[in-house]
Enzyme design. Sequence first.
Site, short mmCIF file in Angstrom:
data_model
loop_
_atom_site.label_atom_id
_atom_site.label_comp_id
_atom_site.label_asym_id
_atom_site.label_seq_id
_atom_site.Cartn_x
_atom_site.Cartn_y
_atom_site.Cartn_z
N PHE A 8 0.82 -1.20 0.00
CA PHE A 8 0.00 0.00 0.00
C PHE A 8 0.86 1.25 0.00
CE2 PHE A 8 -2.88 -3.14 1.77
CZ PHE A 8 -4.11 -2.79 1.25
N ASP A 9 0.51 2.19 -0.87
CA ASP A 9 1.00 3.55 -0.77
C ASP A 9 0.43 4.15 0.52
OD1 ASP A 9 1.98 6.13 -1.60
OD2 ASP A 9 -0.05 6.61 -2.24
N LEU A 10 1.01 5.24 1.00
CA LEU A 10 0.51 5.89 2.22
C LEU A 10 -0.35 7.11 1.89
CD1 LEU A 10 0.37 6.32 5.28
CD2 LEU A 10 2.61 7.44 5.14
N ASP A 11 0.27 8.17 1.40
CA ASP A 11 -0.45 9.43 1.15
C ASP A 11 -1.48 9.27 0.04
OD1 ASP A 11 1.11 10.68 3.07
OD2 ASP A 11 2.59 11.39 1.62
N VAL A 165 -1.04 -1.06 -4.37
CA VAL A 165 -2.24 -0.22 -4.32
C VAL A 165 -1.82 1.23 -4.12
CG1 VAL A 165 -4.42 0.21 -3.13
CG2 VAL A 165 -3.52 -2.13 -3.27
#
Length: 216
Positions: A8-11, A165
């Site tokens: 997963f990406d964060l921002d 993602v």
Amino acid sequence: MKKTYLLFDLDGTLTDPKEGITKSVQYALRTFGIEEPDLDRLEGYIGPPLYAGFMEYHGFSREDAEKAVWKYREYFEKQGIWENRRYPGILEMLAALAAQGKVIAMATSKPENFANMIAERFEMAPYFTVIAGSIYEGGRTKKAEVIQYALECLGNPPLDEVVMVGDRKHDIEGAAQVGVDSIGVLYGYGSREELENAGAGQIAASVEELKAILCE
């Protein structure tokens, strides 16, 4: 989606960091004599590596862009990091994925120390086997490099068992460069056109839709 390893990406994917990031960019630009009172005009900085944002959106040289990143951090470290919020439904989604035995990791262009702090603050840290980010002093800023690093930390799983993602083209393009599938999300800061043009394998309009795809 029958994938075991979920990156997963964060921002713009797990949290909405708009206020903190745009105010930090605003602060950095001011030191270069650029005033931008409209934070909405700085949304493009959410997601890509920061130096790339300063070069793309304000025409900075690489040298000035790197200086701007350090000015950005003056504000971000003190205040901007907490001007952030977790998207509704994220914890429930992570819990459901963990219950299915999925291996969950974070792959973000944000410096790894900041990513860890944010994951702890927003109660997401227990769900991540690995939190991979860029190097604070500089390095590992391209998304493909972060994804590759995350995979190495996970023991180099088979690429066909991995999906990335994210909400911006950099997430999708980085995944393709490494050779893994991707899902684009529309509740963040990238448009459907951006994600489709980058080659997203699937697109989720909401956290609930993303959960349904990943839990298949």
